[in-house]
Design an enzyme around this catalytic site. Sequence first.
Site, PDB file in Angstrom:
ATOM      1  N   LYS A 186      39.821  73.009  -9.886  1.00  0.00           N
ATOM      2  CA  LYS A 186      40.281  72.163  -8.789  1.00  0.00           C
ATOM      3  C   LYS A 186      41.752  72.463  -8.444  1.00  0.00           C
ATOM      4  CE  LYS A 186      36.474  69.784  -8.039  1.00  0.00           C
ATOM      5  NZ  LYS A 186      35.444  70.078  -9.031  1.00  0.00           N
TER       6      LYS A 186
HETATM    7  C1  LIG Z   1      34.210  68.903  -9.334  1.00  0.00           C
HETATM    8  C2  LIG Z   1      33.502  67.885  -8.580  1.00  0.00           C
HETATM    9  C3  LIG Z   1      33.069  66.677  -9.156  1.00  0.00           C
HETATM   10  C4  LIG Z   1      33.076  66.423 -10.625  1.00  0.00           C
HETATM   11  O1  LIG Z   1      34.277  66.603 -11.245  1.00  0.00           O
HETATM   12  P1  LIG Z   1      34.357  67.049 -12.802  1.00  0.00           P
HETATM   13  O2  LIG Z   1      35.781  66.765 -13.136  1.00  0.00           O
HETATM   14  O3  LIG Z   1      34.040  68.513 -12.859  1.00  0.00           O
HETATM   15  O4  LIG Z   1      33.418  66.223 -13.568  1.00  0.00           O
HETATM   16  C5  LIG Z   1      32.506  65.717  -8.323  1.00  0.00           C
HETATM   17  N1  LIG Z   1      32.352  65.925  -7.016  1.00  0.00           N
HETATM   18  C6  LIG Z   1      32.719  67.084  -6.428  1.00  0.00           C
HETATM   19  C7  LIG Z   1      32.544  67.244  -4.962  1.00  0.00           C
HETATM   20  C8  LIG Z   1      33.287  68.108  -7.193  1.00  0.00           C
HETATM   21  O5  LIG Z   1      33.621  69.251  -6.606  1.00  0.00           O
END
Ligand SMILES: *Cc1c(COP(=O)(O)O)cnc(C)c1O
Length: 401
Positions: A186
């Site tokens: 992210k």
């Molecule tokens: C990455 C992501 C999540 C979940 O996040 P994690 O920290 O990996 O559990 C939820 N929604 C979207 C759209 C994502 O890209």
Amino acid sequence: MPGFEVFGKEEKKEISDVLETGILFRYGFDKERNGNYKVAEFEKRFADMCGTSYALAVSSGSAALRVAMAALGVSPGDEVITQGFTFIATWEAIIESGATPVFTEVDDTLCMEPADLERKITERTKAIIPVHMIGAQANIKEIMTIANRHNIPVMEDTAQASGGKLGGQHLGTFGALGIFSFDPVKTMTTGEGGMIITNDKNIYLNCSAFHDHGHEHLPNVERGLDNRRFMGFNFRMMELQGAIGLAQLAKLPSIIQEQKKNKKIIKQVLEKIGGINFRRILDQDGDTATFLAFFLPDGEKARRFNQILKKNNVGAIYYKDNTWHFYPNWDELFTGTTLFKSGWPFKNTVSGADLMYEKDALSGTEAIFERLLVYPISIKMPGDHLAAMIKTIESAGKEVC
Ligand SMILES: *Cc1c(COP(=O)(O)O)cnc(C)c1O
């Protein structure tokens, strides 16, 4: 794209504050922690950045979705509407809450299509989760108008758009609450981690208690001597993650700025190729520039274009074939594949009906994804790599378009 690219001495300094005391837990240990409350400070700064009253850090973005749904009272028998283009975590969290995911089409914003949302609302709809996918805004104002008309709370899945805005207002602040992810890919990362933001004190208190076994987190009562408000679970963030989050949050504006520069360079090359169009972005200033999404005239051309890019090691993502983000490729949904012999959660649902989905239920989304290619944008794109990309894009354009 990912904050890990700029992991450096600032993160190490914050981590070493924690390591010097050895207090890795966010609550208690007031005498031993030498004034370090990294998770609490991270929450405060994140809320300040977004302009919200409350922020709660949790162990992941998936946890943030799960906790937020609990806070809104989502439970078995309810329906929760989200879109057919999102990371599977969004629908997994709905299923983990015992509720039934309902999927809408996306439009050329690559996010929830408001008209389809309106069609899919029923008397069982308990929450709506639009996702600000791949770095930029869902049509959140129109979605809010529809949701408000039906009096249904909106949870903005802002996992992929930390720092993104619409008309100067931070994404995640339009609905009842917003959730974020800081996983390793992210825009800013804490390795694992997530955040929930809200202006609603009640939602915040519910989230805070649910994410920590029901603890009340009262200012002057030792945790453990408090009352348990209700049953919860453990979705806590630890101090090391909070420490990294503080350093990454401080870098977020420069991360976005660098991505914008790189995105612009690549976009300018694509713009010169006739027949290529771009994802509709509702507010360019508020784009996090984490991705560059563009359309070829048809599916055949999109595949050929990407073949040339791939042959030259500068391939784009063809989400149509991606098994993690695109509804028709989520095979467990259609086959009901689960770890459990009982078939739960696809069978034995509270409503009495099995969960059933059709692969071809989202033909509008499928038609859009047929033509779509997406480049992830890095913070650091060395000149020679950019030059190779530009050259390849130009020749692919000549050959295909
Ligand atoms: C990455 C992501 C999540 C979940 O996040 P994690 O920290 O990996 O559990 C939820 N929604 C979207 C759209 C994502 O890209």
